[in-house]
Design a protein around this motif. Structure first.
Motif, PDB file in Angstrom:
ATOM      1  N   PHE A  79      10.008   7.780  -6.022  1.00  0.00           N
ATOM      2  CA  PHE A  79       8.706   7.110  -5.960  1.00  0.00           C
ATOM      3  C   PHE A  79       8.796   5.783  -6.697  1.00  0.00           C
ATOM      4  O   PHE A  79       9.576   5.622  -7.638  1.00  0.00           O
ATOM      5  N   THR A  80       8.011   4.838  -6.219  1.00  0.00           N
ATOM      6  CA  THR A  80       7.965   3.503  -6.800  1.00  0.00           C
ATOM      7  C   THR A  80       6.593   3.275  -7.398  1.00  0.00           C
ATOM      8  O   THR A  80       5.576   3.595  -6.778  1.00  0.00           O
ATOM      9  N   GLU A  81       6.544   2.768  -8.621  1.00  0.00           N
ATOM     10  CA  GLU A  81       5.276   2.450  -9.269  1.00  0.00           C
ATOM     11  C   GLU A  81       4.898   1.015  -8.916  1.00  0.00           C
ATOM     12  O   GLU A  81       5.655   0.082  -9.199  1.00  0.00           O
ATOM     13  N   VAL A  82       3.751   0.844  -8.286  1.00  0.00           N
ATOM     14  CA  VAL A  82       3.295  -0.495  -7.905  1.00  0.00           C
ATOM     15  C   VAL A  82       1.995  -0.822  -8.638  1.00  0.00           C
ATOM     16  O   VAL A  82       1.327   0.064  -9.174  1.00  0.00           O
ATOM     17  N   SER A  83       1.644  -2.100  -8.636  1.00  0.00           N
ATOM     18  CA  SER A  83       0.560  -2.568  -9.498  1.00  0.00           C
ATOM     19  C   SER A  83      -0.813  -2.064  -9.101  1.00  0.00           C
ATOM     20  O   SER A  83      -1.643  -1.771  -9.957  1.00  0.00           O
ATOM     21  N   GLU A  84      -1.073  -1.966  -7.794  1.00  0.00           N
ATOM     22  CA  GLU A  84      -2.418  -1.577  -7.387  1.00  0.00           C
ATOM     23  C   GLU A  84      -2.429  -0.992  -5.985  1.00  0.00           C
ATOM     24  O   GLU A  84      -1.426  -1.020  -5.263  1.00  0.00           O
ATOM     25  N   LEU A  85      -3.574  -0.477  -5.619  1.00  0.00           N
ATOM     26  CA  LEU A  85      -3.791   0.172  -4.337  1.00  0.00           C
ATOM     27  C   LEU A  85      -3.385  -0.705  -3.155  1.00  0.00           C
ATOM     28  O   LEU A  85      -2.676  -0.267  -2.244  1.00  0.00           O
ATOM     29  N   HIS A  86      -3.800  -1.970  -3.144  1.00  0.00           N
ATOM     30  CA  HIS A  86      -3.552  -2.835  -1.993  1.00  0.00           C
ATOM     31  C   HIS A  86      -2.060  -3.145  -1.836  1.00  0.00           C
ATOM     32  O   HIS A  86      -1.577  -3.328  -0.715  1.00  0.00           O
ATOM     33  N   VAL A  87      -1.338  -3.193  -2.943  1.00  0.00           N
ATOM     34  CA  VAL A  87       0.104  -3.389  -2.870  1.00  0.00           C
ATOM     35  C   VAL A  87       0.740  -2.162  -2.226  1.00  0.00           C
ATOM     36  O   VAL A  87       1.612  -2.279  -1.354  1.00  0.00           O
ATOM     37  N   ALA A  88       0.292  -0.971  -2.638  1.00  0.00           N
ATOM     38  CA  ALA A  88       0.829   0.262  -2.068  1.00  0.00           C
ATOM     39  C   ALA A  88       0.603   0.306  -0.562  1.00  0.00           C
ATOM     40  O   ALA A  88       1.522   0.606   0.210  1.00  0.00           O
ATOM     41  N   LEU A  89      -0.600  -0.016  -0.115  1.00  0.00           N
ATOM     42  CA  LEU A  89      -0.902   0.015   1.318  1.00  0.00           C
ATOM     43  C   LEU A  89      -0.141  -1.075   2.072  1.00  0.00           C
ATOM     44  O   LEU A  89       0.280  -0.874   3.218  1.00  0.00           O
ATOM     45  N   GLY A  90       0.060  -2.228   1.440  1.00  0.00           N
ATOM     46  CA  GLY A  90       0.848  -3.292   2.061  1.00  0.00           C
ATOM     47  C   GLY A  90       2.284  -2.874   2.285  1.00  0.00           C
ATOM     48  O   GLY A  90       2.869  -3.154   3.336  1.00  0.00           O
ATOM     49  N   LEU A  91       2.850  -2.181   1.309  1.00  0.00           N
ATOM     50  CA  LEU A  91       4.223  -1.688   1.440  1.00  0.00           C
ATOM     51  C   LEU A  91       4.311  -0.588   2.498  1.00  0.00           C
ATOM     52  O   LEU A  91       5.300  -0.502   3.232  1.00  0.00           O
ATOM     53  N   VAL A  92       3.282   0.246   2.581  1.00  0.00           N
ATOM     54  CA  VAL A  92       3.256   1.256   3.643  1.00  0.00           C
ATOM     55  C   VAL A  92       3.223   0.577   5.008  1.00  0.00           C
ATOM     56  O   VAL A  92       3.958   0.949   5.927  1.00  0.00           O
ATOM     57  N   ALA A  93       2.384  -0.436   5.142  1.00  0.00           N
ATOM     58  CA  ALA A  93       2.296  -1.173   6.408  1.00  0.00           C
ATOM     59  C   ALA A  93       3.624  -1.810   6.779  1.00  0.00           C
ATOM     60  O   ALA A  93       3.959  -1.940   7.966  1.00  0.00           O
ATOM     61  N   ALA A  94       4.412  -2.191   5.777  1.00  0.00           N
ATOM     62  CA  ALA A  94       5.715  -2.816   6.007  1.00  0.00           C
ATOM     63  C   ALA A  94       6.814  -1.780   6.256  1.00  0.00           C
ATOM     64  O   ALA A  94       7.976  -2.139   6.433  1.00  0.00           O
ATOM     65  N   GLY A  95       6.442  -0.498   6.248  1.00  0.00           N
ATOM     66  CA  GLY A  95       7.421   0.551   6.502  1.00  0.00           C
ATOM     67  C   GLY A  95       8.250   0.930   5.294  1.00  0.00           C
ATOM     68  O   GLY A  95       9.309   1.542   5.432  1.00  0.00           O
ATOM     69  N   GLU A  96       7.762   0.590   4.076  1.00  0.00           N
ATOM     70  CA  GLU A  96       8.526   0.838   2.859  1.00  0.00           C
ATOM     71  C   GLU A  96       8.203   2.160   2.186  1.00  0.00           C
ATOM     72  O   GLU A  96       8.604   2.385   1.048  1.00  0.00           O
ATOM     73  N   GLY A  97       7.472   3.021   2.856  1.00  0.00           N
ATOM     74  CA  GLY A  97       7.158   4.302   2.257  1.00  0.00           C
ATOM     75  C   GLY A  97       5.773   4.760   2.644  1.00  0.00           C
ATOM     76  O   GLY A  97       5.170   4.268   3.598  1.00  0.00           O
ATOM     77  N   ILE A  98       5.257   5.721   1.863  1.00  0.00           N
ATOM     78  CA  ILE A  98       3.925   6.262   2.112  1.00  0.00           C
ATOM     79  C   ILE A  98       3.173   6.297   0.801  1.00  0.00           C
ATOM     80  O   ILE A  98       3.751   6.115  -0.275  1.00  0.00           O
ATOM     81  N   THR A  99       1.876   6.552   0.853  1.00  0.00           N
ATOM     82  CA  THR A  99       1.091   6.690  -0.374  1.00  0.00           C
ATOM     83  C   THR A  99      -0.039   7.676  -0.143  1.00  0.00           C
ATOM     84  O   THR A  99      -0.289   8.110   0.993  1.00  0.00           O
ATOM     85  N   ILE A 100      -0.724   8.032  -1.206  1.00  0.00           N
ATOM     86  CA  ILE A 100      -1.854   8.963  -1.156  1.00  0.00           C
ATOM     87  C   ILE A 100      -3.095   8.232  -1.654  1.00  0.00           C
ATOM     88  O   ILE A 100      -3.059   7.590  -2.714  1.00  0.00           O
ATOM     89  N   VAL A 101      -4.168   8.319  -0.895  1.00  0.00           N
ATOM     90  CA  VAL A 101      -5.396   7.606  -1.244  1.00  0.00           C
ATOM     91  C   VAL A 101      -6.611   8.504  -1.008  1.00  0.00           C
ATOM     92  O   VAL A 101      -6.542   9.464  -0.240  1.00  0.00           O
ATOM     93  N   PRO A 102      -7.748   8.182  -1.638  1.00  0.00           N
ATOM     94  CA  PRO A 102      -8.985   8.891  -1.315  1.00  0.00           C
ATOM     95  C   PRO A 102      -9.391   8.625   0.142  1.00  0.00           C
ATOM     96  O   PRO A 102      -9.124   7.558   0.696  1.00  0.00           O
TER      97      PRO A 102
END
Length: 305
Positions: free
Chosen positions: A221-244
């Motif tokens: 797992f990678t620690e990123v600064s905020e929610l929007h960064v996590a979703l941006g990386l998911v959109a780029a195919g760099e992984g997945i995340t968990i959100v409300p």
């Protein structure tokens, strides 16, 4: 024993010198020494080993120091909260975690403004732990977060449990399988993008706790600064995340969202207020939230301020 005795003792304990403590307190050294001696006589114990240089606390002194710090902190917090309360009628300061802006909170604030059009509303983005500190220091009057912390000065009202969903790239193999749901165990070998990296503890710790509670351990797992960064990386195919679940409309042209199979993985939505604060403003804000939940058919629990 008075608060000033505690403050004097704390200064000596931290400075390890009567002279330096006296300078810090802006008093002379002889009366400071007498005050500490009187404190020791009242307690019937020696708190400071005066034979040591620098001064050293006895075992009883160390115990007393730790508790004296807590008492002084509570006293200072009480003063700050009382001063804040005196200015509460004309303004209200609200703390929130970022994900709350995608749920009910903006609508609740807008409706609250109609009830109190002359109230000045100030908004502060703070994580759940920062909200606790901000409440006790008087910076905010109410906070909305997702983590539970024990603090005698703060009351936690769990408004509801919001379902969590998994955000995946649309081209991810799991999305291609056209599943209707997913298990937490399916994510163990995925590259998780977790947020926020700082400040801690935060939502990242809550998510990791979900794995730990089920005896699961993510391999990467990678620690990123905020929610929007996590979703941006998911959109780029760099992984997945968990959100409300309230965030599942974000980047929906690039990101797909799947609920958890058991439907039991949730994140609490918590209203944080100071204990014993019975303000009409807070009561109205809470009522507005419940009204919106009921209008939208959202399952929730109801409490009173």
């Amino acid at each position: 024993m008075e608060l000033r005795h505690l403050r004097y003792f704390i200064a000596v304990a931290e400075e390890k010198s009567f002279n330096k403590a006296a300078e810090r307190l802006y008093i002379s050294q002889p009366p400071l020494s007498r005050q500490i001696k009187q404190l020791e006589e009242e307690l019937g114990v020696v708190l400071i080993d005066r034979e040591q240089r620098p001064l050293k606390l006895t075992e009883a002194g160390t115990f007393f120091y730790d508790h004296a710090l807590q008492i002084i902190k509570k006293s200072d917090n009480l003063r700050a909260m009382t001063m804040r309360k005196a200015h509460f009628d004309g303004a209200i300061s609200i703390g929130f975690v970022a994900s709350m802006l995608y749920g009910t909170l903006p609508r609740a604030i807008a409706r609250f403004r109609k009830v109190y059009p002359n109230i000045n509303i100030k908004l502060h983005e703070l994580n759940s732990w920062q909200q606790t500190q901000a409440l006790t220091s008087g910076k905010i009057d109410v906070g909305f977060g997702r983590l539970l912390f024990d603090d005698a000065s703060v009351r936690r009202i769990v408004l509801r449990e919001e379902s969590l969903v998994v955000a995946l790239p649309l081209e991810h193999p799991i999305m291609q399988e056209q599943r209707s749901s997913i298990d937490l165990a399916d994510l163990v070998n995925e590259n998780l993008q977790l947020y926020p990296k700082l400040p801690r503890p935060g939502f990242i710790d809550y998510v990791l706790g979900l794995f730990e509670a089920r005896n699961l351990e993510p391999t990467a797992f990678t620690e990123v600064s905020e929610l929007h960064v996590a979703l941006g990386l998911v959109a780029a195919g760099e992984g997945i995340t968990i959100v409300p679940k309230s965030l599942e409309h974000l980047r929906d042209k690039e990101v797909g969202y799947l609920p958890f199979a058991d439907g039991q993985l949730t994140s609490p939505v918590i209203m944080n207020v100071r204990h014993f604060d019975k303000s009409a403003l807070l009561s109205t804000l809470l009522d507005v939230l419940y009204e919106i939940y009921e209008e939208e058919g959202v399952t929730h629990t109801r409490e009173a301020i």
